[in-house]
Design a protein around this motif. Structure first.
Motif, PDB file in Angstrom:
ATOM      1  N   ALA A  38      -1.651  18.629  -8.136  1.00  0.00           N
ATOM      2  CA  ALA A  38      -2.642  18.191  -9.185  1.00  0.00           C
ATOM      3  C   ALA A  38      -2.946  16.818  -9.611  1.00  0.00           C
ATOM      4  CB  ALA A  38      -2.254  18.898 -10.358  1.00  0.00           C
ATOM      5  N   TYR A  39      -2.087  15.966  -9.510  1.00  0.00           N
ATOM      6  CA  TYR A  39      -1.992  14.553  -9.797  1.00  0.00           C
ATOM      7  C   TYR A  39      -2.793  13.835  -8.236  1.00  0.00           C
ATOM      8  CZ  TYR A  39      -0.681   9.751 -10.419  1.00  0.00           C
ATOM      9  OH  TYR A  39      -0.607   8.302 -10.583  1.00  0.00           O
ATOM     10  N   ARG A  40      -2.378  14.317  -7.355  1.00  0.00           N
ATOM     11  CA  ARG A  40      -2.927  13.774  -6.187  1.00  0.00           C
ATOM     12  C   ARG A  40      -4.517  14.246  -6.097  1.00  0.00           C
ATOM     13  NH1 ARG A  40      -0.552  16.165  -0.764  1.00  0.00           N
ATOM     14  NH2 ARG A  40      -1.789  17.952  -1.962  1.00  0.00           N
ATOM     15  N   GLU A  41      -4.859  15.486  -6.451  1.00  0.00           N
ATOM     16  CA  GLU A  41      -6.240  15.691  -6.360  1.00  0.00           C
ATOM     17  C   GLU A  41      -7.010  15.052  -7.517  1.00  0.00           C
ATOM     18  OE1 GLU A  41      -6.402  19.916  -7.028  1.00  0.00           O
ATOM     19  OE2 GLU A  41      -5.039  20.337  -5.135  1.00  0.00           O
ATOM     20  N   ALA A  42      -6.308  14.841  -8.643  1.00  0.00           N
ATOM     21  CA  ALA A  42      -7.133  14.085 -10.032  1.00  0.00           C
ATOM     22  C   ALA A  42      -7.375  12.737  -9.380  1.00  0.00           C
ATOM     23  CB  ALA A  42      -6.150  13.998 -11.125  1.00  0.00           C
ATOM     24  N   ARG A  43      -6.363  12.000  -8.676  1.00  0.00           N
ATOM     25  CA  ARG A  43      -6.747  10.576  -8.239  1.00  0.00           C
ATOM     26  C   ARG A  43      -7.679  10.505  -7.180  1.00  0.00           C
ATOM     27  NH1 ARG A  43      -1.731   6.762  -7.063  1.00  0.00           N
ATOM     28  NH2 ARG A  43      -2.696   6.820  -5.115  1.00  0.00           N
ATOM     29  N   TRP A  45     -10.214  12.575  -6.928  1.00  0.00           N
ATOM     30  CA  TRP A  45     -11.419  12.732  -7.501  1.00  0.00           C
ATOM     31  C   TRP A  45     -11.835  11.572  -8.414  1.00  0.00           C
ATOM     32  CZ3 TRP A  45     -13.023  12.542 -12.786  1.00  0.00           C
ATOM     33  CH2 TRP A  45     -14.192  13.174 -12.928  1.00  0.00           C
ATOM     34  N   VAL A  46     -10.969  10.983  -8.852  1.00  0.00           N
ATOM     35  CA  VAL A  46     -11.539   9.749  -9.858  1.00  0.00           C
ATOM     36  C   VAL A  46     -11.696   8.503  -8.870  1.00  0.00           C
ATOM     37  CG1 VAL A  46      -9.336   8.526 -10.413  1.00  0.00           C
ATOM     38  CG2 VAL A  46     -11.105   8.564 -11.993  1.00  0.00           C
ATOM     39  N   ASN A  47     -11.209   8.745  -7.566  1.00  0.00           N
ATOM     40  CA  ASN A  47     -11.802   7.625  -6.472  1.00  0.00           C
ATOM     41  C   ASN A  47     -12.699   7.904  -5.934  1.00  0.00           C
ATOM     42  OD1 ASN A  47     -10.733   4.978  -5.448  1.00  0.00           O
ATOM     43  ND2 ASN A  47     -10.255   6.267  -3.568  1.00  0.00           N
ATOM     44  N   SER A  48     -13.379   8.930  -5.711  1.00  0.00           N
ATOM     45  CA  SER A  48     -14.209   9.393  -4.872  1.00  0.00           C
ATOM     46  C   SER A  48     -15.642   9.849  -5.635  1.00  0.00           C
ATOM     47  CB  SER A  48     -14.047  10.400  -3.929  1.00  0.00           C
ATOM     48  OG  SER A  48     -13.613  11.586  -4.705  1.00  0.00           O
ATOM     49  N   THR A  49     -15.566   9.820  -6.841  1.00  0.00           N
ATOM     50  CA  THR A  49     -16.616  10.406  -7.736  1.00  0.00           C
ATOM     51  C   THR A  49     -17.357   9.254  -8.430  1.00  0.00           C
ATOM     52  OG1 THR A  49     -15.548  12.347  -8.147  1.00  0.00           O
ATOM     53  CG2 THR A  49     -17.032  11.950  -9.884  1.00  0.00           C
ATOM     54  N   ALA A  50     -18.838   9.565  -8.646  1.00  0.00           N
ATOM     55  CA  ALA A  50     -19.438   8.374  -9.199  1.00  0.00           C
ATOM     56  C   ALA A  50     -19.029   7.936 -10.277  1.00  0.00           C
ATOM     57  CB  ALA A  50     -21.115   9.058  -9.164  1.00  0.00           C
ATOM     58  N   ILE A  74     -14.487   1.601 -14.451  1.00  0.00           N
ATOM     59  CA  ILE A  74     -14.116   2.643 -13.508  1.00  0.00           C
ATOM     60  C   ILE A  74     -14.695   2.230 -12.144  1.00  0.00           C
ATOM     61  CG2 ILE A  74     -14.661   5.046 -12.759  1.00  0.00           C
ATOM     62  CD1 ILE A  74     -14.508   5.743 -15.656  1.00  0.00           C
ATOM     63  N   ALA A  75     -16.092   1.834 -11.953  1.00  0.00           N
ATOM     64  CA  ALA A  75     -16.430   1.274 -10.745  1.00  0.00           C
ATOM     65  C   ALA A  75     -15.444   0.069 -10.131  1.00  0.00           C
ATOM     66  CB  ALA A  75     -17.989   0.961 -10.840  1.00  0.00           C
ATOM     67  N   TYR A  76     -15.140  -0.809 -10.878  1.00  0.00           N
ATOM     68  CA  TYR A  76     -14.439  -1.986 -10.813  1.00  0.00           C
ATOM     69  C   TYR A  76     -12.882  -1.484 -10.056  1.00  0.00           C
ATOM     70  CZ  TYR A  76     -12.717  -6.821 -10.140  1.00  0.00           C
ATOM     71  OH  TYR A  76     -12.136  -7.818 -10.177  1.00  0.00           O
ATOM     72  N   TYR A  77     -12.414  -0.455 -10.931  1.00  0.00           N
ATOM     73  CA  TYR A  77     -11.099   0.023 -10.284  1.00  0.00           C
ATOM     74  C   TYR A  77     -11.252   0.562  -9.253  1.00  0.00           C
ATOM     75  CZ  TYR A  77      -8.264  -0.936 -14.586  1.00  0.00           C
ATOM     76  OH  TYR A  77      -7.826  -1.520 -15.631  1.00  0.00           O
ATOM     77  N   GLN A  78     -12.199   1.490  -8.865  1.00  0.00           N
ATOM     78  CA  GLN A  78     -12.638   2.001  -7.719  1.00  0.00           C
ATOM     79  C   GLN A  78     -12.717   1.011  -6.445  1.00  0.00           C
ATOM     80  OE1 GLN A  78     -16.035   4.222  -8.162  1.00  0.00           O
ATOM     81  NE2 GLN A  78     -14.877   6.160  -8.672  1.00  0.00           N
ATOM     82  N   GLN A  79     -13.452  -0.118  -6.923  1.00  0.00           N
ATOM     83  CA  GLN A  79     -13.305  -1.140  -5.763  1.00  0.00           C
ATOM     84  C   GLN A  79     -12.034  -1.867  -5.501  1.00  0.00           C
ATOM     85  OE1 GLN A  79     -15.868  -4.505  -7.101  1.00  0.00           O
ATOM     86  NE2 GLN A  79     -15.398  -5.735  -5.660  1.00  0.00           N
ATOM     87  N   SER A  84      -6.377   4.761  -5.035  1.00  0.00           N
ATOM     88  CA  SER A  84      -6.285   5.233  -3.564  1.00  0.00           C
ATOM     89  C   SER A  84      -4.849   5.162  -2.999  1.00  0.00           C
ATOM     90  CB  SER A  84      -7.410   4.352  -2.641  1.00  0.00           C
ATOM     91  OG  SER A  84      -6.890   2.925  -2.736  1.00  0.00           O
ATOM     92  N   GLY A  85      -4.758   5.563  -1.697  1.00  0.00           N
ATOM     93  CA  GLY A  85      -3.520   5.524  -1.065  1.00  0.00           C
ATOM     94  C   GLY A  85      -2.530   6.827  -1.362  1.00  0.00           C
ATOM     95  N   ASN A  86      -1.409   6.484  -0.869  1.00  0.00           N
ATOM     96  CA  ASN A  86      -0.371   7.812  -1.016  1.00  0.00           C
ATOM     97  C   ASN A  86       0.184   7.774  -2.521  1.00  0.00           C
ATOM     98  OD1 ASN A  86      -1.054   8.667   1.518  1.00  0.00           O
ATOM     99  ND2 ASN A  86       0.485   7.162   2.456  1.00  0.00           N
ATOM    100  N   LEU A  87       0.971   8.922  -2.656  1.00  0.00           N
ATOM    101  CA  LEU A  87       1.641   8.820  -4.119  1.00  0.00           C
ATOM    102  C   LEU A  87       2.914   8.102  -3.839  1.00  0.00           C
ATOM    103  CD1 LEU A  87       1.009  12.610  -5.175  1.00  0.00           C
ATOM    104  CD2 LEU A  87      -0.483  10.878  -5.676  1.00  0.00           C
ATOM    105  N   GLU A  88       3.360   8.139  -2.837  1.00  0.00           N
ATOM    106  CA  GLU A  88       4.847   7.317  -2.608  1.00  0.00           C
ATOM    107  C   GLU A  88       4.393   5.777  -3.024  1.00  0.00           C
ATOM    108  OE1 GLU A  88       3.409   9.059  -0.145  1.00  0.00           O
ATOM    109  OE2 GLU A  88       4.622  10.854  -0.142  1.00  0.00           O
ATOM    110  N   ILE A  89       5.630   5.211  -3.611  1.00  0.00           N
ATOM    111  CA  ILE A  89       5.473   3.704  -3.957  1.00  0.00           C
ATOM    112  C   ILE A  89       5.984   2.984  -2.799  1.00  0.00           C
ATOM    113  CG2 ILE A  89       6.294   1.821  -5.308  1.00  0.00           C
ATOM    114  CD1 ILE A  89       6.633   4.195  -7.603  1.00  0.00           C
ATOM    115  N   PRO A  90       5.180   2.141  -1.909  1.00  0.00           N
ATOM    116  CA  PRO A  90       5.439   1.443  -1.037  1.00  0.00           C
ATOM    117  C   PRO A  90       6.488   0.307  -1.293  1.00  0.00           C
ATOM    118  CG  PRO A  90       3.215   1.556  -0.713  1.00  0.00           C
ATOM    119  CD  PRO A  90       3.748   2.216  -2.180  1.00  0.00           C
TER     120      PRO A  90
END
Length: 123
Positions: A38-43, A45-50, A74-79, A84-90
């Motif tokens: 659910a967390y991955r899907e929410a991320r 959505w928030v990254n790809s939605t207007a 939100i637009a700036y955070y998306q930029q 984005s990226g994986n859930l793992e912490i590199p």
């Protein structure tokens, strides 16, 4: 009225800052995988939605903020790629946030990656 004079996000680059905390015992439970899906899907959505649509969905959490300002943020955070990226912490993003915390004197020593970051369950 405020004006942005510098972007820390652009200077520092990706960091493991907006992350989740969980114990290894909880991560082993079946509900952890469902939560992470659910967390991955929410991320996603928030990254790809207007930004306007995301702002409309989040407006009730920020009643004192004008929707236009929320959408611009939100637009700036998306930029910046904040969601984005994986859930793992590199490791490199973990090391960068340690640099930030050390510089800000929020920690006094670096904690080893292997002692802090737990592998995620398969989802």
């Amino acid at each position: 009225k405020a004006h942005i004079v510098a972007s820390v996000g652009e200077v520092i680059g990706p960091v493991a800052f907006s992350t989740l905390a969980a114990t290894p015992a909880w991560l082993a439970k079946p509900e952890a995988a469902g939560f992470l899906r659910a967390y991955r899907e929410a991320r996603s959505w928030v990254n790809s939605t207007a930004p306007d649509e995301v702002a409309a969905a989040e407006q009730s959490f920020f009643p004192a903020i004008r929707r236009e300002a929320l959408a611009r943020s939100i637009a700036y955070y998306q930029q910046l790629g904040c969601w984005s990226g994986n859930l793992e912490i590199p490791r490199n993003e973990y090391e960068t946030i340690l640099d930030v915390f050390m510089h800000s004197q929020l920690i006094t020593r670096r904690h080893p990656y292997e002692r802090v970051i737990s592998p995620l369950p398969r989802i």
